[in-house]
Design an enzyme around this catalytic site. Structure first.
Site, short mmCIF file in Angstrom:
data_model
loop_
_atom_site.label_atom_id
_atom_site.label_comp_id
_atom_site.label_asym_id
_atom_site.label_seq_id
_atom_site.Cartn_x
_atom_site.Cartn_y
_atom_site.Cartn_z
N GLU A 1 0.54 -1.21 -0.11
CA GLU A 1 -0.05 -0.06 -0.09
C GLU A 1 0.83 1.07 -0.10
OE1 GLU A 1 -2.35 -1.58 3.38
OE2 GLU A 1 -4.03 -1.15 2.29
N GLU B 1 -3.81 -9.61 3.89
CA GLU B 1 -4.60 -9.37 5.01
C GLU B 1 -5.67 -10.36 5.28
OE1 GLU B 1 -3.46 -7.13 2.76
OE2 GLU B 1 -3.02 -5.27 3.71
N1 3HC Z 1 4.49 -7.29 11.92
C1 3HC Z 1 5.27 -7.65 12.78
N2 3HC Z 1 5.99 -8.66 12.92
C2 3HC Z 1 6.34 -9.01 11.65
C3 3HC Z 1 5.51 -9.03 10.68
C4 3HC Z 1 4.78 -7.92 10.66
N3 3HC Z 1 3.82 -7.54 9.61
N4 3HC Z 1 5.93 -9.68 9.62
C5 3HC Z 1 6.94 -10.53 9.98
N5 3HC Z 1 7.08 -10.08 11.42
C6 3HC Z 1 8.21 -10.75 12.35
C7 3HC Z 1 7.66 -12.07 12.54
O1 3HC Z 1 6.96 -12.36 13.74
C8 3HC Z 1 9.14 -12.68 12.86
O2 3HC Z 1 9.64 -12.26 14.23
P1 3HC Z 1 10.46 -13.16 15.25
O3 3HC Z 1 11.76 -13.35 14.44
O4 3HC Z 1 10.69 -12.47 16.35
O5 3HC Z 1 9.64 -14.50 15.47
C9 3HC Z 1 10.10 -12.04 11.85
O6 3HC Z 1 9.21 -10.84 11.58
C10 3HC Z 1 10.43 -12.84 10.72
O7 3HC Z 1 9.19 -13.48 10.23
P2 3HC Z 1 9.02 -15.15 9.80
O8 3HC Z 1 9.63 -15.84 10.91
O9 3HC Z 1 7.85 -15.19 9.45
O10 3HC Z 1 9.93 -14.92 8.56
P3 3HC Z 1 9.83 -15.54 6.90
O11 3HC Z 1 10.95 -15.19 6.30
O12 3HC Z 1 9.51 -16.96 7.17
O13 3HC Z 1 8.57 -14.90 6.33
C11 3HC Z 1 7.06 -12.77 6.19
C12 3HC Z 1 8.54 -13.59 6.36
C13 3HC Z 1 6.64 -13.62 4.65
C14 3HC Z 1 7.18 -11.70 5.69
C15 3HC Z 1 6.07 -13.39 6.92
O14 3HC Z 1 6.74 -12.99 8.33
C16 3HC Z 1 4.80 -12.83 6.84
O15 3HC Z 1 3.81 -13.28 6.26
N6 3HC Z 1 4.58 -11.66 7.46
C17 3HC Z 1 3.25 -10.99 7.84
C18 3HC Z 1 2.92 -10.35 6.28
C19 3HC Z 1 1.35 -9.66 6.53
O16 3HC Z 1 0.50 -10.35 6.84
N7 3HC Z 1 1.54 -8.65 6.26
C20 3HC Z 1 0.33 -7.67 6.50
C21 3HC Z 1 0.22 -7.01 7.75
S1 3HC Z 1 -1.35 -6.08 8.17
C22 3HC Z 1 -1.34 -4.98 7.24
O17 3HC Z 1 -0.35 -4.48 6.62
C23 3HC Z 1 -2.39 -4.08 7.36
C24 3HC Z 1 -2.55 -2.88 6.18
O18 3HC Z 1 -3.32 -3.01 5.11
C25 3HC Z 1 -3.22 -1.50 7.03
#
Ligand code: 3HC
Ligand code: NAI
Length: 702
Positions: A107, A127
């Protein structure tokens, strides 16, 4: 403290780098930092254009999910306002997408005026997986860039797409093979010179072609994508708003919808699960320097239902595996089953023939234990018989190399006793796969009394390497998941003895969000299997009230789906059961025999009793330190038993209900059903302390 947003001038270009490891999530600090930095660039006459990028391997993984339950500090702007500020700015802002740009990350790029993307980067709106919709302009800007159909696909699917695809769909303007930031700076200079600014919100040429009927159809499809949740349909509603209302109005509606969904219990449950499934990998007493062995060669003993599936898991992960059975005939049967499972995946287009051939080539059939001598781990999956398992472990101890880990897939036997049959008890563990092993994500890794930390690390790593979720549990009847299931199933049967009906109980559970009810599951797994487990457990739980109905269904020759009759009837060719008159008659007669006056059970009572049985038993598991965290239990229930993700799991649910209430319900049920429902002291302790069981960690680990 690091600066989460850094500004460096590269000639006339302000290079803004988001540096918030590990995921560059848009935390309050990042949003504030970006807002201030961009404003500073706009106010600085020496700065002609801006490039925004991420430090490390990610651009931005989204809004910071950890902060969603916290109040936003007053001096931090809303994410969507900050992005609007970028879009409205008078100097060109270019996104240099160096790595993953997800959710709020994508976004943010769409609020920028141009998007350059590194060839290996990906973008997506995940999301929906967290129980809400994009909330910082995604439902309004994505249709403007890529059209309505594409936007709906991406938002409802939640999976990221490649840079190439992003370019093709109009989300990115250019793919950069080399240094994306360097190229973005060149583009920024060009745009600054020409004064070109292209604002996504002003673009409308891709918004046409969809009428109300088409959106109604899309809503129907979205509703069918996910049972029990509202946000898929809400996403369609918001995209429709993009097509039919002014941009500013659309953003407002999106925001209001996002906030309502984000603050719902279902979304809270889903983000709890996001962290819980990452947390399970963390074993508290396992120091970082203990790495565990990497499994390069494996062995599986027993090529039946489980062994064949486990061998497939290794082959799927590219690990060569010897699959062993007792005779040439038996191993041929086992290999044939593996072959036909792969072949059906090929037939359904889920696997290529080439991939299947490669995987089959990784599985070597054998009847000779000495063919296991190169294996780093051997997993035993023979019949559930203690003497046989001990014999096998003794043989494995002699045949395998000294540092090999020996693991059992037993679902109920005492692995400490199995370990004593070897001279390497420190290398003996349980790896409890779920059926079908090649499909189900969960593995309960069972820590035996003597297992070394190295061994624990090895099997936890193995779960990850096999693309499974490994949860560490302790040795005990049914480990964690089955122990809870067995109690809850008994409570379900008691309710049927007293007045409910199997299909009524199952409907309540399916309405709650389980894929199947307990009685339907028993029919699928085999009533005979259930009866045999019960027989084994009777000795363990002498003196308790035992349900009688399953034995009676079995005595009627109804073994479940395989005999086309179990708790339900299965008309020819159908896997969906219909209520059985014969079983209903038997239930009524049994109530009479037991001297019980049948009474009505409400749906609420059935659900409360079933979920209390799960939570109370889960609390006992924690009392006994057989699981590390309350959240680990919820991960087990989601991945092993289909507990709906948007409900968070039995322990999360217990917190929602209130632990004092769960404790009281357990105490009430104990009065009727005896010690199956003896209330857990931990429930009482946490209730009194005002703490949550889903946030509870055992003082010493499992
Ligand atoms: N917020 C906070 N922490 C996050 C995060 C996020 N969006 N995305 C990843 N992290 C953290 C994880 O909790 C993890 O923390 P830790 O090491 O303390 O356990 C660390 O980052 C690494 O993440 P992964 O272990 O999952 O690492 P991978 O490399 O396997 O995956 C990833 C990376 C694909 C980015 C995966 O973490 C993921 O899918 N993250 C979530 C992405 C997501 O859902 N984003 C949308 C958020 S909601 C949003 O943006 C709303 C908006 O529309 C307003
Ligand atoms: P199965 O009956 O399908 O397969 C057992 C296999 O072991 C058979 O192929 C048999 O020939 C082989 N075998 C027996 N003795 C042997 C020996 N001495 N040497 C080599 N092979 C031998 O059994 P299933 O269902 O695969 O179960 C295996 C184990 O997995 C059991 O301990 C069971 O409790 C456990 N388990 C089963 C689950 C299920 O849903 N079926 C789920 C989780 C665990």
């Amino acid at each position: 403290m690091i600066d989460v947003v850094e500004l460096k001038m590269v000639g006339p270009i302000g290079l803004v780098t988001i540096n918030n490891p590990p995921a560059n999530a848009l935390s309050f600090a990042v949003v504030k930092g970006l807002d201030e930095t961009i404003k500073r660039c706009m106010a600085d006459a020496a700065c002609q254009a801006v490039v925004v990028t991420g430090a490390g391997r990610m651009f931005v993984a989204g809004a910071d999910i950890r902060e969603f339950n916290l109040p936003k500090p007053d001096d931090v702007p809303e994410l969507h306002d900050m992005i609007m500020g970028i879009e409205d700015s008078q100097k060109p802002v270019i996104a240099a997408i160096n790595g993953l740009a997800l959710g709020g990350g994508l976004e943010l790029t769409m609020g920028c005026h141009y998007r350059l993307i590194a060839a290996a980067a990906q973008v997506g709106q995940p999301e929906v997986k967290l129980g809400f919709i994009p909330g910082a302009g995604g439902t309004q800007r994505l249709p403007r860039l890529a059209g309505i159909a594409v936007a709906l696909d991406l938002i409802l699917d939640g999976e990221p797409i490649s840079a190439r695809k992003a370019l093709e769909l109009g989300i990115a303007d250019e793919i950069v093979e080399g240094d994306v930031v360097a190229r973005a700076i060149v583009v920024a200079e060009e745009k600054a010179k020409t004064g070109q600014i292209r604002r996504t919100g002003s673009q409308i040429d891709k918004l046409g072609g969809w009428d109300a009927a088409k959106f109604a159809e899309a809503r129907k499809k979205a509703a069918a994508m996910a049972r029990g949740v509202e946000h898929y349909v809400a996403a369609v509603d918001c995209v429709e708003v993009a097509a039919t209302m002014p941009f500013a109005e659309g953003l407002k509606i999106e925001r209001a919808t996002f906030v309502t969904l984000r603050d719902s219990d279902k979304a809270k449950a889903m983000r709890y699960m996001f962290f819980a499934e990452r947390e399970v990998a963390k074993i508290l007493d396992l120091p970082r320097e203990i790495k565990g062995a990497v499994i390069k060669q494996a062995g599986v003993v027993g090529s039946g239902t489980m062994g064949g599936g486990i061998a497939m898991c290794f082959a799927n992960a590219g690990v060569p595996v010897v699959l062993l059975d007792v005779s040439d005939e038996q191993i041929a049967v086992g290999m044939k089953k593996v072959q036909s499972t792969y072949a059906s995946q090929v037939a359904r287009g889920r696997l290529t023939q080439d991939a299947m051939d490669k995987r089959m080539a990784l599985i070597t059939p054998s009847t000779d234990f000495f063919s296991l001598n190169a294996a780093d781990i051997v997993i035993e999956a023979v019949f559930e018989d203690m003497d046989l398992k001990k014999e096998i472990f003794k043989t494995l101890d002699a045949a395998c190399k000294p540092d090999a880990v020996l693991a059992s897939n037993t679902s109920s036997l005492d692995i400490n006793e199995i370990a004593r049959a070897t001279r390497r008890a420190d290398k003996v563990v349980g790896v409890h796969f779920f059926s079908p092993a090649n499909v189900m994500k969960l593995v309960e890794n069972v820590r035996t009394a003597k297992a070394s930390k190295e061994t624990v690390a090895t099997v936890m790593n193995l779960s990850k390497a096999l693309d499974k979720i490994g949860v560490l549990v302790g040795v005990g009847d049914g480990f964690v998941g089955n122990r809870m299931l067995h109690v809850a199933r008994r409570i379900a049967e008691f309710m049927v003895e007293e007045g409910a009906l199997p299909w009524q109980v199952d409907k309540v559970l399916v309405d709650y969000g389980f894929p199947m009810g307990v009685f339907a599951v028993n029919d699928l797994a085999g009533v005979d299997v259930g009866v045999s487990i019960r027989r084994g457990q009777k000795k363990l739980y002498e003196g308790r009230r035992h349900p009688v109905l399953m034995d009676k269904v079995f005595a009627m020759g109804r073994l479940g789906q395989k005999s086309k009759a179990g708790w339900y009837d299965y008309p020819e060719g159908s896997r969906a059961g219909v209520p059985s008159e014969a079983v209903e008659k038997m239930i009524f007669e049994t109530s009479k025999e037991l001297g019980l006056t049948r009474r009505a059970f409400s749906e609420d009572e059935i659900l409360a009793n079933y979920l209390t049985a799960l939570a109370n038993t889960g609390a006992h598991v924690l009392d006994e330190k057989l699981a590390i965290r309350g959240a680990d239990i919820d991960v087990i229930w989601h991945y092993g038993y289909g507990f709906p993700r948007y409900r968070g799991g039995p322990m999360f649910h217990a917190d929602l209900v209130g632990l004092d209430e769960v404790y009281e319900t357990a105490a009430k049920l104990q009065r009727t059903y005896g010690d199956w429902m003896k209330p857990s002291p931990l429930l009482k302790f946490l209730a009194d302390a005002g703490k949550k069981i889903s946030e509870y960690t055992c003082p010493t680990s499992a």
